[in-house]
Design a protein around this motif. Sequence first.
Motif, PDB file in Angstrom:
ATOM      1  N   ASN A  69      71.463  16.637 -22.365  1.00  0.00           N
ATOM      2  CA  ASN A  69      72.031  15.787 -23.405  1.00  0.00           C
ATOM      3  C   ASN A  69      70.965  15.658 -24.487  1.00  0.00           C
ATOM      4  O   ASN A  69      70.003  16.422 -24.499  1.00  0.00           O
ATOM      5  CB  ASN A  69      72.482  14.432 -22.838  1.00  0.00           C
ATOM      6  N   ARG A  70      71.077  14.721 -25.370  1.00  0.00           N
ATOM      7  CA  ARG A  70      70.130  14.605 -26.486  1.00  0.00           C
ATOM      8  C   ARG A  70      68.781  14.015 -26.065  1.00  0.00           C
ATOM      9  O   ARG A  70      67.824  14.064 -26.818  1.00  0.00           O
ATOM     10  CB  ARG A  70      70.732  13.725 -27.593  1.00  0.00           C
ATOM     11  N   VAL A  71      68.690  13.494 -24.857  1.00  0.00           N
ATOM     12  CA  VAL A  71      67.463  12.821 -24.424  1.00  0.00           C
ATOM     13  C   VAL A  71      66.700  13.618 -23.375  1.00  0.00           C
ATOM     14  O   VAL A  71      65.476  13.694 -23.404  1.00  0.00           O
ATOM     15  CB  VAL A  71      67.784  11.408 -23.870  1.00  0.00           C
ATOM     16  N   GLU A  72      67.427  14.247 -22.440  1.00  0.00           N
ATOM     17  CA  GLU A  72      66.757  14.890 -21.318  1.00  0.00           C
ATOM     18  C   GLU A  72      67.465  16.159 -20.869  1.00  0.00           C
ATOM     19  O   GLU A  72      68.635  16.385 -21.149  1.00  0.00           O
ATOM     20  CB  GLU A  72      66.639  13.921 -20.140  1.00  0.00           C
ATOM     21  N   PHE A  73      66.694  16.968 -20.155  1.00  0.00           N
ATOM     22  CA  PHE A  73      67.167  18.196 -19.530  1.00  0.00           C
ATOM     23  C   PHE A  73      67.132  17.920 -18.035  1.00  0.00           C
ATOM     24  O   PHE A  73      66.086  17.572 -17.485  1.00  0.00           O
ATOM     25  CB  PHE A  73      66.225  19.345 -19.907  1.00  0.00           C
ATOM     26  N   CYS A  74      68.253  18.067 -17.346  1.00  0.00           N
ATOM     27  CA  CYS A  74      68.353  17.688 -15.940  1.00  0.00           C
ATOM     28  C   CYS A  74      68.586  18.929 -15.070  1.00  0.00           C
ATOM     29  O   CYS A  74      69.464  19.737 -15.359  1.00  0.00           O
ATOM     30  CB  CYS A  74      69.495  16.695 -15.766  1.00  0.00           C
ATOM     31  N   ILE A  75      67.801  19.066 -14.023  1.00  0.00           N
ATOM     32  CA  ILE A  75      67.942  20.158 -13.065  1.00  0.00           C
ATOM     33  C   ILE A  75      68.512  19.575 -11.785  1.00  0.00           C
ATOM     34  O   ILE A  75      67.944  18.635 -11.218  1.00  0.00           O
ATOM     35  CB  ILE A  75      66.589  20.835 -12.789  1.00  0.00           C
ATOM     36  N   THR A  76      69.648  20.111 -11.329  1.00  0.00           N
ATOM     37  CA  THR A  76      70.281  19.616 -10.108  1.00  0.00           C
ATOM     38  C   THR A  76      70.460  20.756  -9.118  1.00  0.00           C
ATOM     39  O   THR A  76      70.584  21.918  -9.497  1.00  0.00           O
ATOM     40  CB  THR A  76      71.656  18.987 -10.409  1.00  0.00           C
ATOM     41  N   ARG A  77      70.470  20.389  -7.850  1.00  0.00           N
ATOM     42  CA  ARG A  77      70.706  21.336  -6.768  1.00  0.00           C
ATOM     43  C   ARG A  77      71.698  20.690  -5.813  1.00  0.00           C
ATOM     44  O   ARG A  77      71.432  19.598  -5.291  1.00  0.00           O
ATOM     45  CB  ARG A  77      69.414  21.668  -6.048  1.00  0.00           C
ATOM     46  N   LYS A  78      72.820  21.352  -5.610  1.00  0.00           N
ATOM     47  CA  LYS A  78      73.887  20.847  -4.741  1.00  0.00           C
ATOM     48  C   LYS A  78      74.296  19.428  -5.136  1.00  0.00           C
ATOM     49  O   LYS A  78      74.494  18.554  -4.291  1.00  0.00           O
ATOM     50  CB  LYS A  78      73.459  20.881  -3.277  1.00  0.00           C
ATOM     51  N   GLY A  79      74.396  19.189  -6.434  1.00  0.00           N
ATOM     52  CA  GLY A  79      74.843  17.895  -6.924  1.00  0.00           C
ATOM     53  C   GLY A  79      73.792  16.807  -6.954  1.00  0.00           C
ATOM     54  O   GLY A  79      74.038  15.715  -7.436  1.00  0.00           O
ATOM     55  N   ARG A  80      72.599  17.075  -6.452  1.00  0.00           N
ATOM     56  CA  ARG A  80      71.527  16.081  -6.445  1.00  0.00           C
ATOM     57  C   ARG A  80      70.513  16.420  -7.539  1.00  0.00           C
ATOM     58  O   ARG A  80      70.128  17.563  -7.708  1.00  0.00           O
ATOM     59  CB  ARG A  80      70.792  16.078  -5.113  1.00  0.00           C
ATOM     60  N   THR A  81      70.055  15.411  -8.216  1.00  0.00           N
ATOM     61  CA  THR A  81      69.071  15.614  -9.277  1.00  0.00           C
ATOM     62  C   THR A  81      67.722  15.976  -8.669  1.00  0.00           C
ATOM     63  O   THR A  81      67.202  15.257  -7.811  1.00  0.00           O
ATOM     64  CB  THR A  81      68.931  14.346 -10.141  1.00  0.00           C
ATOM     65  N   VAL A  82      67.173  17.096  -9.112  1.00  0.00           N
ATOM     66  CA  VAL A  82      65.861  17.537  -8.650  1.00  0.00           C
ATOM     67  C   VAL A  82      64.791  17.057  -9.613  1.00  0.00           C
ATOM     68  O   VAL A  82      63.731  16.582  -9.206  1.00  0.00           O
ATOM     69  CB  VAL A  82      65.814  19.081  -8.532  1.00  0.00           C
ATOM     70  N   MET A  83      65.085  17.172 -10.934  1.00  0.00           N
ATOM     71  CA  MET A  83      64.084  16.824 -11.925  1.00  0.00           C
ATOM     72  C   MET A  83      64.742  16.525 -13.263  1.00  0.00           C
ATOM     73  O   MET A  83      65.713  17.174 -13.643  1.00  0.00           O
ATOM     74  CB  MET A  83      63.123  18.004 -12.076  1.00  0.00           C
ATOM     75  N   ASN A  84      64.191  15.564 -13.967  1.00  0.00           N
ATOM     76  CA  ASN A  84      64.605  15.257 -15.339  1.00  0.00           C
ATOM     77  C   ASN A  84      63.415  15.518 -16.251  1.00  0.00           C
ATOM     78  O   ASN A  84      62.310  15.029 -15.982  1.00  0.00           O
ATOM     79  CB  ASN A  84      65.044  13.802 -15.485  1.00  0.00           C
ATOM     80  N   ILE A  85      63.653  16.269 -17.311  1.00  0.00           N
ATOM     81  CA  ILE A  85      62.595  16.568 -18.270  1.00  0.00           C
ATOM     82  C   ILE A  85      62.984  15.922 -19.597  1.00  0.00           C
ATOM     83  O   ILE A  85      64.006  16.273 -20.187  1.00  0.00           O
ATOM     84  CB  ILE A  85      62.422  18.092 -18.449  1.00  0.00           C
TER      85      ILE A  85
END
Length: 155
Positions: A69-85
Amino acid sequence: MTIPLVLVGGFLAFALVVLLITIIQYPPTIAVLVIREPHYVLLLAALYVFEVVLFRYIIRGYACDYTANRVEFCITRKGRTVMNILYKDAVSVEYRPMKFLWAEQGFHVTIKMKSYSLFFDYVVPRAMRFHTDNFPFEIINREIVRREIGEENAV
């Protein structure tokens, strides 16, 4: 995982030497070898299949999904958030080719943040190797550029 691959490769080389010695013992044709000593050919075929399976095991990793989105880049694995940048913390994104033996598999991605760096191995299908614009990490790059342009206009 490289050590087992080297060991199996060494065993495969040993089996090839044994096969060559056998071929020298039966010089007329390879058909004679296949008829008289089929276990050597089967051994080589089995080792080759094992090498391919082991290679696939080494590079398998796991699949991630990327959202932004305009604030963060989100990495998910199997529906769970792994990391927010957060884009405001990102400084740059760098790509280095990732190879296994001679074949390119994708890229080592380094995302430099203000106080640390993040490292990812990004496996890319062969058709996408030269189109980095389609990589999910390019969203971070575009936001960095947009932020820099915005800061220049503000000054």
